[in-house]
Motif scaffolding. Structure first.
Motif, PDB file in Angstrom:
ATOM      1  N   HIS A 195       0.830  -1.203   0.000  1.00  0.00           N
ATOM      2  CA  HIS A 195       0.000   0.000   0.000  1.00  0.00           C
ATOM      3  C   HIS A 195       0.869   1.260   0.000  1.00  0.00           C
ATOM      4  CE1 HIS A 195      -3.649  -2.306   1.868  1.00  0.00           C
ATOM      5  NE2 HIS A 195      -3.304  -2.744   0.666  1.00  0.00           N
ATOM      6  N   LYS A 196       1.956   1.253   0.741  1.00  0.00           N
ATOM      7  CA  LYS A 196       2.813   2.429   0.773  1.00  0.00           C
ATOM      8  C   LYS A 196       3.493   2.656  -0.575  1.00  0.00           C
ATOM      9  CE  LYS A 196       3.712   2.262   5.742  1.00  0.00           C
ATOM     10  NZ  LYS A 196       4.729   2.093   6.810  1.00  0.00           N
ATOM     11  N   VAL A 197       3.908   1.560  -1.223  1.00  0.00           N
ATOM     12  CA  VAL A 197       4.520   1.710  -2.555  1.00  0.00           C
ATOM     13  C   VAL A 197       3.495   2.282  -3.527  1.00  0.00           C
ATOM     14  CG1 VAL A 197       5.480   0.432  -4.495  1.00  0.00           C
ATOM     15  CG2 VAL A 197       6.216  -0.104  -2.169  1.00  0.00           C
ATOM     16  N   MET A 198       2.258   1.789  -3.459  1.00  0.00           N
ATOM     17  CA  MET A 198       1.216   2.324  -4.330  1.00  0.00           C
ATOM     18  C   MET A 198       0.966   3.797  -4.044  1.00  0.00           C
ATOM     19  SD  MET A 198       0.080  -0.006  -6.415  1.00  0.00           S
ATOM     20  CE  MET A 198      -1.525   0.615  -6.864  1.00  0.00           C
ATOM     21  N   GLY A 199       1.003   4.171  -2.765  1.00  0.00           N
ATOM     22  CA  GLY A 199       0.808   5.573  -2.414  1.00  0.00           C
ATOM     23  C   GLY A 199       1.887   6.463  -2.992  1.00  0.00           C
ATOM     24  N   VAL A 200       3.150   6.021  -2.877  1.00  0.00           N
ATOM     25  CA  VAL A 200       4.250   6.806  -3.453  1.00  0.00           C
ATOM     26  C   VAL A 200       4.085   6.921  -4.967  1.00  0.00           C
ATOM     27  CG1 VAL A 200       6.737   6.858  -3.814  1.00  0.00           C
ATOM     28  CG2 VAL A 200       5.823   6.233  -1.577  1.00  0.00           C
ATOM     29  N   PHE A 201       3.655   5.828  -5.611  1.00  0.00           N
ATOM     30  CA  PHE A 201       3.472   5.856  -7.068  1.00  0.00           C
ATOM     31  C   PHE A 201       2.416   6.878  -7.480  1.00  0.00           C
ATOM     32  CE2 PHE A 201       0.852   4.309 -10.627  1.00  0.00           C
ATOM     33  CZ  PHE A 201       1.782   4.396 -11.652  1.00  0.00           C
ATOM     34  N   PHE A 202       1.264   6.876  -6.781  1.00  0.00           N
ATOM     35  CA  PHE A 202       0.205   7.812  -7.151  1.00  0.00           C
ATOM     36  C   PHE A 202       0.601   9.259  -6.858  1.00  0.00           C
ATOM     37  CE2 PHE A 202      -2.690   4.071  -7.015  1.00  0.00           C
ATOM     38  CZ  PHE A 202      -3.246   4.231  -8.284  1.00  0.00           C
ATOM     39  N   LEU A 203       1.331   9.499  -5.776  1.00  0.00           N
ATOM     40  CA  LEU A 203       1.776  10.865  -5.495  1.00  0.00           C
ATOM     41  C   LEU A 203       2.744  11.353  -6.581  1.00  0.00           C
ATOM     42  CD1 LEU A 203       2.309  10.877  -1.611  1.00  0.00           C
ATOM     43  CD2 LEU A 203       0.479  11.950  -2.908  1.00  0.00           C
ATOM     44  N   LEU A 204       3.680  10.493  -6.998  1.00  0.00           N
ATOM     45  CA  LEU A 204       4.603  10.884  -8.066  1.00  0.00           C
ATOM     46  C   LEU A 204       3.851  11.086  -9.382  1.00  0.00           C
ATOM     47  CD1 LEU A 204       7.701   8.615  -7.354  1.00  0.00           C
ATOM     48  CD2 LEU A 204       7.439  11.052  -6.910  1.00  0.00           C
ATOM     49  N   LEU A 205       2.840  10.239  -9.638  1.00  0.00           N
ATOM     50  CA  LEU A 205       2.046  10.406 -10.853  1.00  0.00           C
ATOM     51  C   LEU A 205       1.293  11.732 -10.835  1.00  0.00           C
ATOM     52  CD1 LEU A 205       1.010   9.202 -13.503  1.00  0.00           C
ATOM     53  CD2 LEU A 205      -0.797   8.041 -12.188  1.00  0.00           C
ATOM     54  N   SER A 206       0.767  12.093  -9.674  1.00  0.00           N
ATOM     55  CA  SER A 206       0.075  13.378  -9.542  1.00  0.00           C
ATOM     56  C   SER A 206       1.027  14.541  -9.823  1.00  0.00           C
ATOM     57  CB  SER A 206      -0.523  13.510  -8.139  1.00  0.00           C
ATOM     58  OG  SER A 206      -1.050  14.793  -7.936  1.00  0.00           O
ATOM     59  N   LEU A 207       2.240  14.472  -9.229  1.00  0.00           N
ATOM     60  CA  LEU A 207       3.215  15.536  -9.454  1.00  0.00           C
ATOM     61  C   LEU A 207       3.661  15.574 -10.919  1.00  0.00           C
ATOM     62  CD1 LEU A 207       5.034  17.738  -8.253  1.00  0.00           C
ATOM     63  CD2 LEU A 207       6.705  15.952  -7.715  1.00  0.00           C
ATOM     64  N   TYR A 208       3.842  14.391 -11.529  1.00  0.00           N
ATOM     65  CA  TYR A 208       4.279  14.311 -12.927  1.00  0.00           C
ATOM     66  C   TYR A 208       3.241  14.967 -13.849  1.00  0.00           C
ATOM     67  CZ  TYR A 208       5.883  12.283 -17.349  1.00  0.00           C
ATOM     68  OH  TYR A 208       6.326  12.119 -18.629  1.00  0.00           O
ATOM     69  N   CYS A 209       1.984  14.618 -13.666  1.00  0.00           N
ATOM     70  CA  CYS A 209       0.926  15.193 -14.500  1.00  0.00           C
ATOM     71  C   CYS A 209       0.821  16.702 -14.299  1.00  0.00           C
ATOM     72  CB  CYS A 209      -0.411  14.518 -14.191  1.00  0.00           C
ATOM     73  SG  CYS A 209      -0.499  12.785 -14.693  1.00  0.00           S
ATOM     74  N   PHE A 210       0.967  17.158 -13.051  1.00  0.00           N
ATOM     75  CA  PHE A 210       0.869  18.586 -12.787  1.00  0.00           C
ATOM     76  C   PHE A 210       1.970  19.358 -13.532  1.00  0.00           C
ATOM     77  CE2 PHE A 210       1.898  22.375 -10.309  1.00  0.00           C
ATOM     78  CZ  PHE A 210       0.644  22.976 -10.225  1.00  0.00           C
ATOM     79  N   ILE A 211       3.202  18.857 -13.469  1.00  0.00           N
ATOM     80  CA  ILE A 211       4.310  19.538 -14.151  1.00  0.00           C
ATOM     81  C   ILE A 211       4.109  19.475 -15.663  1.00  0.00           C
ATOM     82  CG2 ILE A 211       6.794  19.503 -14.543  1.00  0.00           C
ATOM     83  CD1 ILE A 211       7.134  18.388 -11.730  1.00  0.00           C
ATOM     84  N   ALA A 212       3.696  18.319 -16.198  1.00  0.00           N
ATOM     85  CA  ALA A 212       3.495  18.185 -17.636  1.00  0.00           C
ATOM     86  C   ALA A 212       2.391  19.105 -18.139  1.00  0.00           C
ATOM     87  CB  ALA A 212       3.180  16.722 -17.982  1.00  0.00           C
ATOM     88  N   PHE A 213       1.259  19.177 -17.370  1.00  0.00           N
ATOM     89  CA  PHE A 213       0.156  20.034 -17.794  1.00  0.00           C
ATOM     90  C   PHE A 213       0.552  21.499 -17.766  1.00  0.00           C
ATOM     91  CE2 PHE A 213      -3.128  16.715 -16.152  1.00  0.00           C
ATOM     92  CZ  PHE A 213      -2.771  15.891 -17.217  1.00  0.00           C
ATOM     93  N   THR A 214       1.248  21.895 -16.690  1.00  0.00           N
ATOM     94  CA  THR A 214       1.656  23.298 -16.584  1.00  0.00           C
ATOM     95  C   THR A 214       2.638  23.673 -17.702  1.00  0.00           C
ATOM     96  OG1 THR A 214       1.389  23.113 -14.174  1.00  0.00           O
ATOM     97  CG2 THR A 214       2.594  25.021 -15.009  1.00  0.00           C
ATOM     98  N   SER A 215       3.565  22.773 -17.996  1.00  0.00           N
ATOM     99  CA  SER A 215       4.508  23.046 -19.083  1.00  0.00           C
ATOM    100  C   SER A 215       3.808  23.084 -20.440  1.00  0.00           C
ATOM    101  CB  SER A 215       5.617  21.984 -19.080  1.00  0.00           C
ATOM    102  OG  SER A 215       6.527  22.204 -20.143  1.00  0.00           O
ATOM    103  N   TYR A 216       2.765  22.311 -20.592  1.00  0.00           N
ATOM    104  CA  TYR A 216       2.035  22.278 -21.865  1.00  0.00           C
ATOM    105  C   TYR A 216       1.372  23.619 -22.159  1.00  0.00           C
ATOM    106  CZ  TYR A 216      -1.408  20.848 -25.394  1.00  0.00           C
ATOM    107  OH  TYR A 216      -2.168  20.758 -26.525  1.00  0.00           O
ATOM    108  N   ILE A 217       0.937  24.315 -21.098  1.00  0.00           N
ATOM    109  CA  ILE A 217       0.285  25.607 -21.314  1.00  0.00           C
ATOM    110  C   ILE A 217       1.227  26.582 -22.024  1.00  0.00           C
ATOM    111  CG2 ILE A 217      -0.738  27.582 -20.113  1.00  0.00           C
ATOM    112  CD1 ILE A 217      -1.747  25.667 -17.993  1.00  0.00           C
TER     113      ILE A 217
END
Length: 892
Positions: free
Chosen positions: A47-69
């Motif tokens: 569960h902790k590994v899954m949590g770290v994965f989803f948090l990194l995925l959230s951060l990754y998408c946020f940076i990618a979306f912001t850069s896309y603008i």
């Protein structure tokens, strides 16, 4: 021979059947652990590994979306021109901060998806990551999924509508499709109205705004004509409703039922299970009752289902919350039934087994019950109701008829949670530690229950038959050591119960806000004469007491443990409930800084000596004069009660408001007087007996005439709090003290030395010792309340106490008619008209102190108007008419 052969062959056959001896040089192969997929999925680390994965995925998408603008124009043709394979494995250069993958993912979410609404996916991944890492449901996933789906459609369509014709895909392909369909179906105007109504509907559903038309205030009725003597008398109020925030002004029915459309309400308790611990320690059995309010941190708020049996309670899950649970949680919860449209799990009550002492392997299973805490959420924030005095010919509040009570918006809500939240894991851990400690000393128990309070949890133990209470009491230090907690207190036994109590401080403590106590129905609808909101009990019940029935209060505690905050709590409680004509304060502050905040309400609620500038008394000599003046006021009030034929102030004021007492004979409305001494030890050290004697007199006699004392000290030693004072202060409050001797001095019992400080206190009242968490009110809040009252119209001056002149100040002075009192002629006329040579008559009619009235009587004797003193009898009046009196006055 056959027998001998059998005997000799028997051991040989055993040796033949025995296994060969192991060879120490040959190592056995280790058994490889079997890895099961189901256990791997349930493992905490997964569960902790899954949590770290989803948090990194959230951060990754946020940076990618912001850069896309900022880089979408440069990357747009590359994403459209090249295939997916070329983007992943080619050498195409893009401007997105996260490379070709970031550009491709952002293009898919923004251009082909939902536009800027795609940021909601980052939020969704963040929720999943936090829930997996923490190991419990911090955020309600299903409820947030519903909001996210609505937001994706609404935001994408709105952005597409507002940015019609723009190059950047603000609404994405989904938003453009919805906007195209909407404008073609109802037109642009209809689409705009649809989006506006949908947005407002969601805001109203989410925040439940109140749309109320301001009510026209009725004009106050014209005051009835009042005689001059009655109009100048001090008075009791016609109490207007207090100004409270709109959130508080709701009907009692709505406050009791709550908002049925919101997902709040009752609570549920589901015990956590750990098979390894259950084998080693007795399992926890929850015997749940009808209104449990202890909330495990990982279980959502649901409504409990009342069962016929008082000690059998099944966990209840609402239908709309059923889908919020994972398959593992539902599987662990066991079989469920639907009863009255609710999903219920039947639970059996295990019969308590007889304990077996000195056998740890066959230890009995101990029933564990989490007791319900008193939930005053339904009582909080109701409209303040001030019971108005019945309409009588005389209204003592007419002098300040426009007085407004302070509103609850002046106070801050320091406690964020209305319901005390306690993690069940902490309760389970403490319960196991207590059981293990008692088991180590061969002490068996039948049942253990927990009651969670703001700062302390009370564990109640039912010992097994034959166990001495003293054995458990002597293990106080051992239990404190095993729990690693500060301030363990054992009550053996609890009065009125067949249990032994162990009070353990909570890891997460809650602040008790005075605003919540004053907004509760118990305080607002109180019919007490002097209601004071002190704090909350361990079961979260508000503790509201009547100072008039205490009748005096003694407070003690070490420095910095909450005495000054406690005094402010009591004073603010009275200010919120009483009208200035009903109550007066005499404030004694040797520290000079603690009670100075109340100087602003001098012309409303304070009393002082005649001729004094400051109503807050700080000088020791003025304290002595004030206490003696209170004693004179007490004697005057007893004379008034005697003439009126009443036994207490309540009966007297009732007669006075009903016009059954004549103000021409000296009768007046009597307000309550509360004397507050912030540091009593300093007065005793500087003045000694001069302070102790009037305090003792007031404590013994002043109750019936409405004078009450609140005395605080940080030195509860026997030379400060003497036996005479203690005997007349049945109500006592003890904050944390330094030694057991100090606790016995203030409470006549130990326990105050084991408190944890910061408002934790013991209250001895009505023969009962109760542990409370004192309500907290901050200095800026007190200033706001004082300023609100001080800015209103008040009386011309503070309430004047009778004048007191020390005999030491008049020693050596010769009496002369040339230096007669300015009130000499008026006093002579009163004596001649009534033909009564009584000093008390002058005190009542002219509102004088005893000393000044006595000097006037001596001057009248020297002038020949009255005869000499005759002991307890009244003096003889020598002048029989006004003409004779005028002749005497002309000759002087």
């Amino acid at each position: 021979m056959s027998k001998n052969k059998l005997k000799t062959e028997k051991p040989e056959s055993k040796k033949a059947k025995a296994a060969p001896a192991p060879n120490p040089e040959v190592l056995k192969k280790d058994k490889e652990p079997e890895v099961k997929v189901k256990e791997l999925v349930k493992d905490e680390r997964t569960h902790k590994v899954m949590g770290v994965f989803f948090l990194l995925l959230s951060l990754y998408c946020f940076i990618a979306f912001t850069s896309y603008i900022f880089s979408w124009e440069e990357d747009f043709d590359k994403v459209n021109r090249y295939s997916t394979k070329e983007l992943f494995f080619g050498d195409v250069k893009v401007d997105n901060l996260l490379g070709r993958l970031g550009a491709y993912v952002s293009h898919g979410f923004f251009y082909k998806g939902f536009g800027v609404a795609s940021y909601l996916f980052c939020y969704f991944f963040f929720l999943l990551g936090v829930n997996f890492i923490v190991g419990r449901r911090v955020f309600r996933v299903w409820r947030n999924v519903k909001y996210i789906l609505f937001g994706l459609l609404f935001i994408s369509m709105t952005m597409s509508f507002l940015s019609f014709g723009a190059e950047f895909p603000w609404g994405g392909a989904v938003g453009n499709a919805l906007n195209k369909w909407g404008t073609g179906f109802v037109g642009k105007t209809g689409t705009a109205l649809f989006l506006l109504v949908t947005g407002l509907a969601w805001l109203i559903w989410k925040f439940n705004f109140d749309f109320k038309w301001p009510e026209r205030k009725p004009k106050p009725p014209k005051p009835a004509p009042v005689p001059m003597a009655a109009a100048t008398a001090t008075a009791a109020p016609v109490v207007p409703p207090a100004a409270v925030p709109e959130k508080v002004q709701q009907s009692p029915i709505a406050a009791a039922k709550g908002n049925g459309l919101k997902e709040d309400g009752g609570v549920m308790v589901i015990p956590p299970g750990d098979p390894e611990e259950e084998e080693e320690l007795p399992a926890m059995h929850l015997v749940e009752k009808e209104d449990i309010t202890v909330i495990p941190a990982h279980i959502p708020h649901t409504v409990p289902l009342a069962m016929p049996e008082p000690e059998i309670m099944a966990p209840v899950i609402e239908e709309e919350d059923e889908e919020d649970y994972t398959d593992e949680e539902l599987e662990a919860a066991g079989p469920m039934l639907y009863i009255d449209d609710k999903l219920e799990k039947p639970q059996e009550l295990e019969i308590n087994q007889e304990p077996v002492a000195r056998k740890k392997n066959n230890a009995p299973e101990v029933a564990f019950e989490i007791k319900p805490t008193y939930n005053d959420e339904e009582e909080e924030e109701v409209t303040p109701v001030h019971t108005a005095v019945s309409v009588d010919p005389f209204d003592p509040a007419l002098d300040l008829s426009n007085y407004k009570y302070p509103g609850l918006d002046l106070l801050a809500n320091h406690s964020a949670d209305k319901v005390i939240v306690q993690d069940t894991g902490e309760l389970e851990k403490n319960k196991n530690q207590i059981i293990d400690t008692l088991k180590n000393y061969d002490i068996s128990i039948q049942k253990i229950s927990a009651t969670v309070g703001p700062t302390v949890t009370l564990y109640e133990i039912v010992p097994a038959a034959g166990v001495r209470i003293s054995r458990i009491k002597n293990l106080e230090d051992d239990i404190a050591l095993s729990l690693s907690a500060l301030g363990i207190r054992i009550i053996a036994p609890i009065p009125g119960k067949g249990t032994i109590g162990i009070e353990v401080p909570n890891v997460k403590k809650s602040i008790v806000s005075l605003k919540n106590l004053l907004a509760s129905e118990k305080f607002q609808n109180s019919t007490m004469d002097l209601p004071i909101a002190i704090g909350k009990k361990i079961d979260n019940e508000n503790f509201i007491a009547d100072l008039a029935k205490m009748p005096h209060l003694l407070m003690a505690g070490a420095t910095g443990q909450g005495k000054s905050v406690g005094i402010n709590t009591l004073l603010v409680s009275l200010l919120y409930k009483k009208h200035p004509s009903q109550l007066k304060f005499v404030l004694v502050d040797p520290k000079k800084v603690e009670l100075s905040l109340y100087k602003l309400i001098e012309k409303h609620f304070l009393a002082k000596l005649p001729g004094e500038d400051d109503a807050i008394i700080t000088d020791t000599k003025k304290v002595i004069h004030t206490l003696n003046a209170l004693c004179i006021e007490m004697d005057l009030r007893y004379d008034l009660l005697k003439e009126a034929g009443t036994r207490n102030i309540k009966e007297y004021n009732s007669k006075f408001t009903q016009r059954r007492l004549n103000p021409q004979k000296g009768h007046r409305y009597l307000p309550f007087i509360v004397l507050v001494v912030d540091e009593f030890a300093d007065l005793i050290m500087t003045a000694g007996k001069e302070v102790e004697m009037p305090i003792a007199r007031l404590a013994q006699l002043a109750r019936a005439v409405g004078i009450h004392l609140i005395i605080a000290t940080q030195r509860p030693s026997v030379n400060i709090i003497t036996g005479t004072i203690k005997a007349n202060f049945p109500a006592r409050i003890a904050f944390k003290v330094s030694s057991k001797i100090d606790s016995r001095t203030i409470l006549d019992i130990g326990g105050a030395e084991q408190l944890i400080g910061q408002g934790d206190m013991l209250v001895s009242f009505n023969g009962e010792l109760v542990r409370l968490q004192c309500a907290f009110v901050d200095t800026p809040e007190v200033e706001s309340v004082a300023e609100f009252i001080g800015n209103q119209k008040g009386y011309p001056d503070a309430f004047l106490l009778p004048e007191y002149v020390d005999d030491k100040d008049t020693e050596g002075r010769e009496f002369s008619l040339a230096d007669r009192d300015p009130l000499f002629e008026e006093a002579a006329q009163v004596i001649v008209q009534t033909q009564q040579g009584s000093t008390s008559l002058l005190q009542r009619r002219m509102k004088l102190g005893y000393n000044r009235a006595g000097r006037l009587m001596d001057q009248l004797e020297a002038a020949g108007i009255v005869g000499p003193n005759m002991g307890s009898k009244a003096r003889e009046v020598l002048v029989k008419s006004d003409m004779e009196l005028q002749e005497i006055l002309d000759t002087l």
